[in-house]
Write a protein that holds these residues in place. Sequence first.
Motif, PDB file in Angstrom:
ATOM      1  N   ASN A  24       0.649  -1.239  -0.163  1.00 38.62           N
ATOM      2  CA  ASN A  24      -0.099  -0.224  -0.070  1.00 38.62           C
ATOM      3  C   ASN A  24       0.884   1.244  -0.036  1.00 38.62           C
ATOM      4  OD1 ASN A  24      -2.675  -1.097   0.127  1.00 38.62           O
ATOM      5  ND2 ASN A  24      -2.331  -1.673   2.191  1.00 38.62           N
ATOM      6  N   TYR A  25       1.940   1.213   0.447  1.00 41.52           N
ATOM      7  CA  TYR A  25       2.899   2.366   0.265  1.00 41.52           C
ATOM      8  C   TYR A  25       4.151   2.212  -0.556  1.00 41.52           C
ATOM      9  CZ  TYR A  25      -0.201   3.221   4.087  1.00 41.52           C
ATOM     10  OH  TYR A  25      -1.317   3.784   4.951  1.00 41.52           O
ATOM     11  N   ASN A  26       5.332   1.858  -0.197  1.00 40.40           N
ATOM     12  CA  ASN A  26       6.569   2.088  -0.980  1.00 40.40           C
ATOM     13  C   ASN A  26       7.242   0.638  -1.459  1.00 40.40           C
ATOM     14  OD1 ASN A  26       7.440   1.380   1.267  1.00 40.40           O
ATOM     15  ND2 ASN A  26       8.954   3.057   1.466  1.00 40.40           N
ATOM     16  N   ASN A  27       6.442  -0.274  -1.312  1.00 42.51           N
ATOM     17  CA  ASN A  27       6.918  -1.829  -1.484  1.00 42.51           C
ATOM     18  C   ASN A  27       6.184  -2.393  -2.933  1.00 42.51           C
ATOM     19  OD1 ASN A  27       9.492  -1.608  -0.269  1.00 42.51           O
ATOM     20  ND2 ASN A  27       8.395  -2.291   1.828  1.00 42.51           N
ATOM     21  N   LEU A  28       6.777  -2.785  -3.525  1.00 38.47           N
ATOM     22  CA  LEU A  28       5.921  -3.590  -4.944  1.00 38.47           C
ATOM     23  C   LEU A  28       6.619  -5.001  -4.868  1.00 38.47           C
ATOM     24  CD1 LEU A  28       3.992  -3.789  -7.200  1.00 38.47           C
ATOM     25  CD2 LEU A  28       5.900  -3.123  -8.729  1.00 38.47           C
ATOM     26  N   LEU A  29       5.610  -5.906  -5.028  1.00 42.82           N
ATOM     27  CA  LEU A  29       6.292  -7.430  -5.163  1.00 42.82           C
ATOM     28  C   LEU A  29       5.589  -7.905  -6.589  1.00 42.82           C
ATOM     29  CD1 LEU A  29       7.658  -9.990  -4.167  1.00 42.82           C
ATOM     30  CD2 LEU A  29       5.514 -10.781  -3.073  1.00 42.82           C
ATOM     31  N   ILE A  30       6.439  -8.553  -7.323  1.00 43.45           N
ATOM     32  CA  ILE A  30       5.874  -8.941  -8.560  1.00 43.45           C
ATOM     33  C   ILE A  30       6.519 -10.254  -8.848  1.00 43.45           C
ATOM     34  CG2 ILE A  30       7.500  -7.778 -10.078  1.00 43.45           C
ATOM     35  CD1 ILE A  30       5.536  -7.504 -12.279  1.00 43.45           C
ATOM     36  N   TYR A  31       5.539 -11.168  -9.276  1.00 45.67           N
ATOM     37  CA  TYR A  31       6.088 -12.655  -9.768  1.00 45.67           C
ATOM     38  C   TYR A  31       6.158 -12.413 -11.379  1.00 45.67           C
ATOM     39  CZ  TYR A  31       6.115 -17.630 -10.461  1.00 45.67           C
ATOM     40  OH  TYR A  31       6.696 -19.024 -10.815  1.00 45.67           O
ATOM     41  N   HIS A  32       7.472 -12.668 -11.939  1.00 49.22           N
ATOM     42  CA  HIS A  32       7.948 -12.551 -13.278  1.00 49.22           C
ATOM     43  C   HIS A  32       8.717 -13.730 -13.685  1.00 49.22           C
ATOM     44  CE1 HIS A  32      10.346 -11.130 -16.757  1.00 49.22           C
ATOM     45  NE2 HIS A  32       9.111 -10.861 -17.334  1.00 49.22           N
ATOM     46  N   HIS A  33       8.376 -14.858 -14.737  1.00 48.79           N
ATOM     47  CA  HIS A  33       9.071 -15.950 -14.972  1.00 48.79           C
ATOM     48  C   HIS A  33       9.819 -16.534 -13.777  1.00 48.79           C
ATOM     49  CE1 HIS A  33       9.292 -14.233 -19.506  1.00 48.79           C
ATOM     50  NE2 HIS A  33       8.089 -14.307 -18.903  1.00 48.79           N
ATOM     51  N   GLN A  34       8.846 -17.183 -12.987  1.00 45.24           N
ATOM     52  CA  GLN A  34       9.429 -18.009 -11.888  1.00 45.24           C
ATOM     53  C   GLN A  34      10.343 -17.096 -10.871  1.00 45.24           C
ATOM     54  OE1 GLN A  34      10.986 -21.308 -14.126  1.00 45.24           O
ATOM     55  NE2 GLN A  34       9.123 -22.355 -13.638  1.00 45.24           N
ATOM     56  N   THR A  35      10.246 -15.694 -10.838  1.00 45.89           N
ATOM     57  CA  THR A  35      11.222 -15.083  -9.953  1.00 45.89           C
ATOM     58  C   THR A  35      10.256 -14.168  -9.309  1.00 45.89           C
ATOM     59  OG1 THR A  35      12.824 -15.155 -11.724  1.00 45.89           O
ATOM     60  CG2 THR A  35      13.117 -13.513  -9.766  1.00 45.89           C
ATOM     61  N   LEU A  36      10.436 -14.057  -7.967  1.00 49.13           N
ATOM     62  CA  LEU A  36       9.803 -12.915  -7.054  1.00 49.13           C
ATOM     63  C   LEU A  36      10.595 -11.764  -6.977  1.00 49.13           C
ATOM     64  CD1 LEU A  36       8.578 -15.242  -4.354  1.00 49.13           C
ATOM     65  CD2 LEU A  36       6.889 -13.776  -5.878  1.00 49.13           C
ATOM     66  N   ILE A  37      10.325 -10.443  -7.413  1.00 45.68           N
ATOM     67  CA  ILE A  37      11.034  -9.504  -7.289  1.00 45.68           C
ATOM     68  C   ILE A  37      10.485  -8.300  -6.123  1.00 45.68           C
ATOM     69  CG2 ILE A  37      12.444  -7.684  -8.587  1.00 45.68           C
ATOM     70  CD1 ILE A  37      11.796  -9.291 -11.179  1.00 45.68           C
ATOM     71  N   LEU A  38      10.961  -7.968  -5.352  1.00 47.35           N
ATOM     72  CA  LEU A  38      10.653  -6.886  -4.527  1.00 47.35           C
ATOM     73  C   LEU A  38      11.095  -5.508  -4.784  1.00 47.35           C
ATOM     74  CD1 LEU A  38       8.490  -6.432  -2.144  1.00 47.35           C
ATOM     75  CD2 LEU A  38      10.648  -6.438  -0.624  1.00 47.35           C
ATOM     76  N   PHE A  39      10.375  -4.597  -5.265  1.00 46.97           N
ATOM     77  CA  PHE A  39      10.871  -3.314  -5.483  1.00 46.97           C
ATOM     78  C   PHE A  39      10.617  -2.133  -4.207  1.00 46.97           C
ATOM     79  CE2 PHE A  39       9.859  -5.027  -9.641  1.00 46.97           C
ATOM     80  CZ  PHE A  39      11.157  -4.846 -10.397  1.00 46.97           C
ATOM     81  N   ASN A  40      11.584  -1.101  -4.264  1.00 42.14           N
ATOM     82  CA  ASN A  40      11.331  -0.036  -3.344  1.00 42.14           C
ATOM     83  C   ASN A  40      10.977   0.982  -4.380  1.00 42.14           C
ATOM     84  OD1 ASN A  40      12.640   2.685  -2.056  1.00 42.14           O
ATOM     85  ND2 ASN A  40      11.367   1.350  -0.655  1.00 42.14           N
ATOM     86  N   LEU A  41       9.597   1.660  -4.228  1.00 41.46           N
ATOM     87  CA  LEU A  41       9.054   2.812  -5.129  1.00 41.46           C
ATOM     88  C   LEU A  41       9.525   4.086  -4.339  1.00 41.46           C
ATOM     89  CD1 LEU A  41       5.843   1.023  -5.690  1.00 41.46           C
ATOM     90  CD2 LEU A  41       7.729   0.979  -7.175  1.00 41.46           C
ATOM     91  N   PRO A  42       9.613   5.154  -5.354  1.00 42.34           N
ATOM     92  CA  PRO A  42       9.149   5.406  -6.536  1.00 42.34           C
ATOM     93  C   PRO A  42       9.990   4.929  -7.799  1.00 42.34           C
ATOM     94  CG  PRO A  42       9.692   7.623  -5.780  1.00 42.34           C
ATOM     95  CD  PRO A  42       9.932   6.610  -4.776  1.00 42.34           C
ATOM     96  N   LYS A  43      11.344   4.704  -7.702  1.00 39.50           N
ATOM     97  CA  LYS A  43      12.415   4.525  -8.557  1.00 39.50           C
ATOM     98  C   LYS A  43      12.601   2.847  -8.970  1.00 39.50           C
ATOM     99  CE  LYS A  43      14.812   8.440  -7.240  1.00 39.50           C
ATOM    100  NZ  LYS A  43      16.243   9.004  -6.672  1.00 39.50           N
TER     101      LYS A  43
END
Length: 274
Positions: free
Chosen positions: A25-44
């Motif tokens: 809900n705030y500054n972390n985004l988790l995505i599952y892409h081609h058998q990989t979990l990637i956690l991003f810090n937003l906004p960059k």
Amino acid sequence: MLDNRQPISTFILPSMSSCPMATDNYNNLLIYHHQTLILFNLPKFEIIFSISNTPFIESPISDICFHSILNCFLLSSSNTIYSLSSNRQIEIIHKFSNIIWSITQTSKYIFICYLFGFSIEQWEFNSNSGTLLNTWLKDNLIESLDIGINCIRAINQYLGMTIKENNFSWRIDIFDILTMNKIRRGRTIQQENSFRNWIGILYPIDNYRWLFADGDQGLFLIDQTDQQDYKQHNIKKIACNMCLIHDINSKTYSSIIIQSYEALNLYNLQSFEV
């Protein structure tokens, strides 16, 4: 209207087609892409960590949501829900009786949609165990000529569903989370009459306004505020998934992440009324 605006940040991630993703809900985004979990810090889109080919999770991840009470991401894969905490630890939350299609969380409840809407269950979880509270079968949720349910998302006392109609178009119906009585029947979102596009992802803004992503059909704002005159606004030409981000201080929506087939784009919403 976002096609005429430049994103404030972009992360190139080719070959996406409605990859599961969610934010805290705030500054972390988790995505599952081609058998990989990637956690991003937003906004960059700064990568916090990336977990590839996890042997612990044997099947592809079908959906992701953030559990605000347990303070972790929940991942559905086959008939199992896993938790992913900030320390990268993945644990089994619970194994279920059927294949999980979509999951969502609101208040203290988790809702699970099985096998393109075969049934929906309501669960309550704590750190140790889960309790099944209710089960609703597909025939009691959708209409006789509907094909199935693709995505469920909850907000407050409302549960929204993207429903595939028999002409392959979509409809968004809204239900009460405690009784699963239908509150509002959506209007048909016209699509091409084919099997080609089965992307139909929902995201709630509030009780009456919902974002709907449908791949190359676009991103729509579905406004059901006026029950006599539902409105549908086209926001972007291509969108496979999306998430809204809150401002930490004001708690209002500050930005939107839109997943295309080739990239993640973050747009500023401060100049828009959402």
